[in-house]
Design an enzyme around this catalytic site. Structure first.
Site, mmCIF file in Angstrom:
data_model
loop_
_atom_site.group_PDB
_atom_site.id
_atom_site.type_symbol
_atom_site.label_atom_id
_atom_site.label_comp_id
_atom_site.label_asym_id
_atom_site.label_seq_id
_atom_site.Cartn_x
_atom_site.Cartn_y
_atom_site.Cartn_z
ATOM 1 C CD GLU A 112 35.197 50.355 45.685
ATOM 2 O OE1 GLU A 112 35.082 50.347 46.908
ATOM 3 O OE2 GLU A 112 36.142 49.796 45.095
ATOM 4 C CG ASP A 117 38.720 45.976 49.545
ATOM 5 O OD1 ASP A 117 37.716 45.408 50.021
ATOM 6 O OD2 ASP A 117 39.194 45.692 48.431
HETATM 7 P P1 NAD Z 1 39.354 36.068 45.200
HETATM 8 O O1 NAD Z 1 37.910 35.899 45.485
HETATM 9 O O2 NAD Z 1 39.896 35.609 43.891
HETATM 10 O O3 NAD Z 1 40.229 35.353 46.345
HETATM 11 C C1 NAD Z 1 39.939 35.456 47.702
HETATM 12 C C2 NAD Z 1 40.314 34.149 48.377
HETATM 13 O O4 NAD Z 1 40.136 34.298 49.795
HETATM 14 C C3 NAD Z 1 39.463 32.956 47.952
HETATM 15 O O5 NAD Z 1 40.275 31.928 47.420
HETATM 16 C C4 NAD Z 1 38.742 32.533 49.239
HETATM 17 O O6 NAD Z 1 38.557 31.128 49.311
HETATM 18 C C5 NAD Z 1 39.716 33.033 50.292
HETATM 19 N N1 NAD Z 1 39.140 33.224 51.622
HETATM 20 C C6 NAD Z 1 37.968 33.818 51.963
HETATM 21 N N2 NAD Z 1 37.820 33.832 53.305
HETATM 22 C C7 NAD Z 1 38.940 33.261 53.810
HETATM 23 C C8 NAD Z 1 39.405 33.030 55.130
HETATM 24 N N3 NAD Z 1 38.680 33.374 56.200
HETATM 25 N N4 NAD Z 1 40.610 32.429 55.310
HETATM 26 C C9 NAD Z 1 41.364 32.070 54.231
HETATM 27 N N5 NAD Z 1 40.971 32.279 52.960
HETATM 28 C C10 NAD Z 1 39.783 32.871 52.746
HETATM 29 O O7 NAD Z 1 39.659 37.624 45.393
HETATM 30 P P2 NAD Z 1 40.955 38.448 44.933
HETATM 31 O O8 NAD Z 1 40.737 39.073 43.605
HETATM 32 O O9 NAD Z 1 42.181 37.640 45.163
HETATM 33 O O10 NAD Z 1 40.881 39.635 46.006
HETATM 34 C C11 NAD Z 1 41.134 39.355 47.368
HETATM 35 C C12 NAD Z 1 40.714 40.542 48.195
HETATM 36 O O11 NAD Z 1 41.559 41.652 47.939
HETATM 37 C C13 NAD Z 1 39.293 41.022 47.923
HETATM 38 O O12 NAD Z 1 38.663 41.263 49.152
HETATM 39 C C14 NAD Z 1 39.474 42.299 47.136
HETATM 40 O O13 NAD Z 1 38.415 43.192 47.340
HETATM 41 C C15 NAD Z 1 40.764 42.810 47.723
HETATM 42 N N6 NAD Z 1 41.547 43.685 46.862
HETATM 43 C C16 NAD Z 1 42.159 44.741 47.458
HETATM 44 C C17 NAD Z 1 42.959 45.578 46.697
HETATM 45 C C18 NAD Z 1 43.684 46.696 47.372
HETATM 46 O O14 NAD Z 1 44.244 47.558 46.690
HETATM 47 N N7 NAD Z 1 43.738 46.733 48.680
HETATM 48 C C19 NAD Z 1 43.101 45.372 45.322
HETATM 49 C C20 NAD Z 1 42.481 44.267 44.748
HETATM 50 C C21 NAD Z 1 41.702 43.419 45.521
#
Ligand code: NAD
Length: 345
Positions: free
Chosen positions: A56, A227
């Protein structure tokens, strides 16, 4: 010359500044920028989707400075040793169009996302909240925890992740920092007794990380992981029970939890709450939901804060990324020697 903050310099700046202080500074800048909402160019981010992720571009400008972030989201990346989210960003001078700052933004995104979440929770979380449940303890999680401690004084965490290794890392990182951590056996156990619930999972699917029965009246939900189109975390019934707060509706309706609802479903824009033009939480038993997707102004604020923080320091290097001939109409002079070699034909 353009100021360039690479990962080593970002690390040095953050270690010297302190993560919570940096989050506080970014949070103040985000609040300041949200309160001058009408000054910004606003557009839903430009997304290029594939089956396994998204890339993005997130641009905005306040008429004086222009900023954009390049960011990806690839939930399966950790299984091959790569991060789910990486980013870099640029700030530029609107008057000349010249870039002024180029920086890593993987770490800066974690800071700004956490700063936004905690800023919003300060407006919406129930009074006297002491405990936060965290579903998903990947890369963003420690930053979220530190932001909620810095801005709301939250020290008690109830955590759950489907990956035990992610819980191990989170506990090892956060216990020494004085958090009281309960490691739950399920999402339902994690949310029990928490006044704030942060969902921060990554799965390119309409997941139901929180089911309706897990959510009691009065909680604040900080829903970060949903997101992208087809990537949500909450049972839609929760959305019908709560008041929904969003960054920028045209983007959130495509990407956020509310993609599950009718396009007319009422939502409140956070900038209005920050300006005192709309209500935040209005009752102790209300369920408030921050349907976070991440908006360009938050990145602009983080870039702006960083640019000011590093001014007069050595947390950057100058990079020669803009070709600047002595005569602005003689770009050719910079490469004229290249014309001496004959063409192949
Ligand atoms: P990451 O992959 O490091 O961590 C995600 C974690 O979620 C993993 O440890 C995984 O095992 C766990 N997980 C997956 N499905 C699960 C479930 N059903 N129950 C419990 N745990 C589960 O990713 P990250 O960098 O920490 O990002 C997390 C999310 O936040 C991503 O989806 C990312 O796109 C989003 N994000 C959003 C924003 C925002 O501004 N809203 C900003 C950054 C990241």
């Amino acid at each position: 010359m353009v100021r360039f903050v690479d990962v080593p310099n970002m690390r040095r700046w953050l270690i010297d500044t302190g993560i919570e202080r940096a989050i506080e500074g970014i949070a103040d800048t985000i609040a300041e920028d949200f309160r001058r909402w009408e000054q910004f160019d606003k557009t839903a981010r430009v997304a290029s989707h594939s089956d396994i992720g998204v890339i993005e571009l997130m641009p905005t400008s306040d008429g004086v400075q222009y900023g954009f972030k390049y960011v990806n989201g690839h939930p399966a990346n950790p299984s091959r040793g790569l991060q789910t989210v990486t980013a870099f960003g640029v700030l530029a001078d609107v008057e000349s169009g010249y870039p002024t700052l180029w920086t890593e933004m993987t770490i800066l995104t974690a800071l700004r996302t956490a700063a936004t979440s905690a800023t919003v929770a300060r407006l919406l979380a129930p009074e006297g909240a002491t405990t936060m449940a965290m579903i998903g303890t990947g890369s963003q999680a420690e930053f979220q925890a530190l932001a909620f401690r810095a801005l709301l004084g939250i020290r008690s965490l109830r955590v759950w992740d489907t990956d035990p290794a992610a819980l191990d890392v989170f506990e090892a990182n956060m216990r020494p920092l004085g958090f009281d951590i309960v490691r739950a056996e399920s999402a339902a156990e994690a949310v029990s007794g928490a006044q704030i619930i942060t969902t921060c999972t990554a799965d390119k699917a309409n997941a139901t990380v929180l089911t309706d029965d897990m959510v009691v009246r009065g909680v604040h939900i900080n829903a970060i992981g949903g997101d992208c189109p087809g990537k949500t975390e909450l049972d839609a019934r929760i959305l019908h029970r709560g008041e929904i707060f969003v960054e920028y509706p045209p983007q959130t309706r495509i990407e956020g939890e509310i993609q599950q609802l009718d396009a007319e479903h009422p939502v409140t824009e956070l900038w209005r709450v920050m300006r005192g033009e709309a209500s935040g939480r209005t009752a102790a038993d209300q369920i408030t939901i921050f349907d976070s997707v991440g908006f360009a102004i938050e990145d602009f604020s983080a870039l702006r804060y960083l640019a000011e923080a590093i001014d007069g320091t050595d947390y950057f290097t100058d990079v020669d990324i803009i070709a600047e001939p002595a005569d602005p109409k003689n770009l050719f002079a910079l490469v004229a020697e290249g014309a001496a070699a004959p063409a192949l034909a």
